[in-house]
Every structure is written in C-alpha cells, then in structure tokens.
Scaffold this motif. Structure first.
Motif, PDB file in Angstrom:
ATOM      1  N   ARG A 143      36.210 -46.528 -90.153  1.00  8.76           N
ATOM      2  CA  ARG A 143      37.256 -46.576 -89.051  1.00  8.76           C
ATOM      3  C   ARG A 143      37.931 -47.917 -89.352  1.00  8.76           C
ATOM      4  N   ILE A 144      37.152 -48.945 -89.455  1.00  7.92           N
ATOM      5  CA  ILE A 144      37.670 -50.095 -89.802  1.00  7.92           C
ATOM      6  C   ILE A 144      38.661 -50.200 -91.061  1.00  7.92           C
ATOM      7  N   SER A 145      38.104 -49.519 -92.032  1.00  8.69           N
ATOM      8  CA  SER A 145      38.859 -49.468 -93.291  1.00  8.69           C
ATOM      9  C   SER A 145      39.804 -48.375 -93.158  1.00  8.69           C
ATOM     10  N   THR A 146      40.061 -47.420 -92.409  1.00  6.29           N
ATOM     11  CA  THR A 146      41.202 -46.607 -92.210  1.00  6.29           C
ATOM     12  C   THR A 146      42.404 -47.225 -91.386  1.00  6.29           C
ATOM     13  N   LEU A 147      41.758 -47.857 -90.599  1.00  2.00           N
ATOM     14  CA  LEU A 147      42.834 -48.639 -89.573  1.00  2.00           C
ATOM     15  C   LEU A 147      43.449 -49.821 -90.067  1.00  2.00           C
ATOM     16  N   ASP A 148      42.879 -50.130 -91.439  1.00  2.00           N
ATOM     17  CA  ASP A 148      43.385 -51.295 -92.457  1.00  2.00           C
ATOM     18  C   ASP A 148      43.356 -52.734 -91.586  1.00  2.00           C
ATOM     19  N   CYS A 149      42.069 -53.007 -90.798  1.00  2.00           N
ATOM     20  CA  CYS A 149      41.979 -54.170 -90.209  1.00  2.00           C
ATOM     21  C   CYS A 149      42.055 -55.314 -91.181  1.00  2.00           C
ATOM     22  N   GLU A 150      42.689 -56.247 -90.747  1.00  2.00           N
ATOM     23  CA  GLU A 150      42.795 -57.475 -91.800  1.00  2.00           C
ATOM     24  C   GLU A 150      41.592 -58.429 -91.277  1.00  2.00           C
ATOM     25  N   ILE A 151      41.150 -58.381 -89.787  1.00  2.00           N
ATOM     26  CA  ILE A 151      40.383 -59.439 -89.362  1.00  2.00           C
ATOM     27  C   ILE A 151      39.586 -58.355 -88.673  1.00  2.00           C
ATOM     28  N   PHE A 152      38.066 -58.509 -88.634  1.00  2.00           N
ATOM     29  CA  PHE A 152      37.038 -57.805 -87.598  1.00  2.00           C
ATOM     30  C   PHE A 152      36.115 -58.900 -86.995  1.00  2.00           C
ATOM     31  N   VAL A 153      36.260 -58.815 -85.709  1.00  2.00           N
ATOM     32  CA  VAL A 153      35.319 -59.515 -84.874  1.00  2.00           C
ATOM     33  C   VAL A 153      34.096 -58.795 -84.546  1.00  2.00           C
ATOM     34  N   PRO A 166      34.899 -53.038 -95.480  1.00  2.00           N
ATOM     35  CA  PRO A 166      36.173 -53.396 -96.491  1.00  2.00           C
ATOM     36  C   PRO A 166      36.216 -54.795 -96.918  1.00  2.00           C
ATOM     37  N   ALA A 167      36.458 -54.973 -98.283  1.00  2.00           N
ATOM     38  CA  ALA A 167      36.459 -56.170 -99.087  1.00  2.00           C
ATOM     39  C   ALA A 167      37.560 -57.268 -98.511  1.00  2.00           C
ATOM     40  N   GLN A 168      38.696 -56.478 -98.321  1.00  2.00           N
ATOM     41  CA  GLN A 168      39.666 -57.477 -98.006  1.00  2.00           C
ATOM     42  C   GLN A 168      39.947 -57.820 -96.359  1.00  2.00           C
ATOM     43  N   CYS A 169      38.919 -57.523 -95.649  1.00  2.00           N
ATOM     44  CA  CYS A 169      39.048 -57.695 -94.119  1.00  2.00           C
ATOM     45  C   CYS A 169      38.342 -59.139 -94.028  1.00  2.00           C
ATOM     46  N   LYS A 170      38.881 -59.964 -93.331  1.00  9.55           N
ATOM     47  CA  LYS A 170      38.252 -61.110 -92.930  1.00  9.55           C
ATOM     48  C   LYS A 170      37.285 -60.901 -91.797  1.00  9.55           C
ATOM     49  N   LYS A 171      35.924 -61.758 -91.959  1.00  9.78           N
ATOM     50  CA  LYS A 171      34.738 -61.550 -91.118  1.00  9.78           C
ATOM     51  C   LYS A 171      34.749 -62.641 -90.189  1.00  9.78           C
ATOM     52  N   VAL A 172      34.674 -62.372 -88.708  1.00  9.51           N
ATOM     53  CA  VAL A 172      34.520 -63.414 -87.742  1.00  9.51           C
ATOM     54  C   VAL A 172      33.226 -62.945 -86.902  1.00  9.51           C
ATOM     55  N   LEU A 173      31.988 -63.590 -87.139  1.00  8.52           N
ATOM     56  CA  LEU A 173      30.992 -63.414 -86.562  1.00  8.52           C
ATOM     57  C   LEU A 173      30.783 -64.034 -85.169  1.00  8.52           C
ATOM     58  N   PHE A 174      30.674 -63.245 -84.176  1.00  9.59           N
ATOM     59  CA  PHE A 174      30.803 -63.758 -82.831  1.00  9.59           C
ATOM     60  C   PHE A 174      29.565 -63.917 -82.253  1.00  9.59           C
ATOM     61  N   ASN A 175      29.119 -65.327 -81.635  1.00  6.81           N
ATOM     62  CA  ASN A 175      27.958 -65.626 -81.057  1.00  6.81           C
ATOM     63  C   ASN A 175      26.709 -65.480 -81.673  1.00  6.81           C
ATOM     64  N   THR A 176      26.586 -65.687 -82.805  1.00  7.62           N
ATOM     65  CA  THR A 176      25.452 -65.445 -83.605  1.00  7.62           C
ATOM     66  C   THR A 176      25.352 -66.197 -84.777  1.00  7.62           C
ATOM     67  N   ARG A 177      24.271 -66.940 -84.858  1.00 10.86           N
ATOM     68  CA  ARG A 177      24.081 -67.925 -86.296  1.00 10.86           C
ATOM     69  C   ARG A 177      23.822 -67.308 -87.361  1.00 10.86           C
ATOM     70  N   SER A 178      24.238 -67.905 -88.527  1.00 14.99           N
ATOM     71  CA  SER A 178      24.091 -67.105 -89.904  1.00 14.99           C
ATOM     72  C   SER A 178      24.276 -68.104 -91.047  1.00 14.99           C
ATOM     73  N   ASN A 179      23.407 -68.079 -92.004  1.00 14.13           N
ATOM     74  CA  ASN A 179      23.546 -68.950 -93.034  1.00 14.13           C
ATOM     75  C   ASN A 179      24.354 -68.216 -94.340  1.00 14.13           C
ATOM     76  N   ASP A 180      25.127 -67.315 -93.886  1.00 20.62           N
ATOM     77  CA  ASP A 180      25.995 -66.387 -94.976  1.00 20.62           C
ATOM     78  C   ASP A 180      27.254 -67.487 -95.020  1.00 20.62           C
ATOM     79  N   PRO A 181      27.557 -67.932 -96.166  1.00 26.50           N
ATOM     80  CA  PRO A 181      28.794 -68.470 -96.232  1.00 26.50           C
ATOM     81  C   PRO A 181      29.929 -67.848 -96.196  1.00 26.50           C
TER      82      PRO A 181
END
Length: 196
Positions: A143-153, A166-181
């Motif tokens: 659904r994220i892909s078919t709706l062409d989301c440019e950002i996902f939270v 989807p590779a072109q969608c910007k990732k916003v990680l909410f309220n969670t720590r991560s070491n993923d750059p």
C-alpha cells in the motif's frame, strides 16, 4: 508530497494502557513495569504468551479509548495538510483479535481517530478514504508503494528494512532509537518538519 503515517505507536500512544488494563483485569501484579515491553515480558516469562495476545486484543479493541495522541501529532498533521501535502494513514492491523472477544479493530481505530479529531472535522488531517488498515505487513508495504508515498513515518524499523519497502520513499523512524544511518530518527512529532 504524499506522506504516509503508521497508526499504532506512531499516532496513538499506548503508554501505560497495557499495564492499567492488565491490572484492572487482575492479570498483572502492580509491581510489573508500566511499559508495553515490560508487560509483554511478564507474560513471556510466565510462559503465557496467549494471555499477552488476549490483552493486546482488549487494548486495541474496546479499551483503545485509553490511548492518547502523541503530543503535537494532530497539529503537525494539520499543518502538513494546510501546506498542501496529501496524507495517508497506512497501518498493519488485523481486523479481529486471534483470542478473546470478537471486536473489529478497524472500526475501533477509526472511532478513535474520529474522537480525537483526526477524521470527521473540517480541519481534520485525514478523510475516511485516506485510512488504510491492512491485514498483513506485506499488504501495508504494498500500500505504501501503490499510493506512491514520498515519506513514511513509522515506529518500526522492520518496516523500513523490509525488501518490499519502496526505495524512493524517505524513512522517518518515530520514537525509536536506531543505529541505521539510512533512517531519520525523531523523538517528537514537532521535530519531524525540521528533519524533512
């Protein structure tokens, strides 16, 4: 921009709800920690994951009214909509609990969104047609892909690291720590616009 937003633990804050409901049912001693993970761990340590599953069904169903919107979430989403962005709520949520009373989680979540001003008001950030509750994680990702989301939270790193994200969608990680750059971690909704 088309911005996709998760629901549970991203818009709806369940802090303390699992603890309060578990104690009210007599399933938890008051000495258990109040976080969702501490409550879950208590049932795992007892070897009773079925009871944890049943508690989730109660919280996400008839007790969802105890959840609160994260601070600044509603205002941030309203601001994005005023700026002309298209908002889509895309959640992985089964329709009914696996164990316990048969409550429609999609109806319960929609009711919560209406009661908290996210849907059904003139200045609400979502229309009902913008709500997508998906039975599986794979359906959510598609659904994220078919709706062409440019950002996902989302609060789940596993969504962003899934092969279907989807590779072109910007990732916003909410309220969670991560070491993923590759992730943009934020602790508060009010910080998200600055990160974008």
């Amino acid at each position: 921009m088309i911005i996709g937003i998760d629901f549970d633990n991203t818009i709806a804050d369940y802090t303390g709800v699992f603890y309060r409901v578990g104690c009210a049912l007599g399933w938890l001693p008051e000495s258990v920690g109040q976080s969702k993970n501490e409550v879950k761990q208590y049932f795992i340590d007892l070897g009773n994951e079925a009871k944890w599953t049943e508690l989730q069904g109660i919280v996400y169903g008839k007790e969802i009214t105890q959840a609160r919107p994260y601070p600044d979430c509603l205002d941030t989403l309203k601001q994005w909509r005023k700026q002309g962005h298209t908002l889509k709520l895309i959640s992985h949520k089964t329709r009914y609990p696996i164990i316990g009373e048969r409550v429609d989680f999609h109806v319960a979540a929609t009711g919560w969104l209406e009661a908290n001003g996210f849907v059904g008001k003139i200045d609400a950030p979502f229309e009902k047609t913008d709500l997508f509750f998906n039975e599986t994680k794979e359906d959510k990702l598609l659904r994220i892909s078919t709706l062409d989301c440019e950002i996902f939270v989302d609060d789940l790193e596993s969504i962003f690291n899934h092969a279907l994200f989807p590779a072109q969608c910007k990732k916003v990680l909410f309220n969670t720590r991560s070491n993923d750059p590759t992730l943009v971690p934020v602790q508060l909704w009010s910080d998200i616009p600055d990160k974008l």
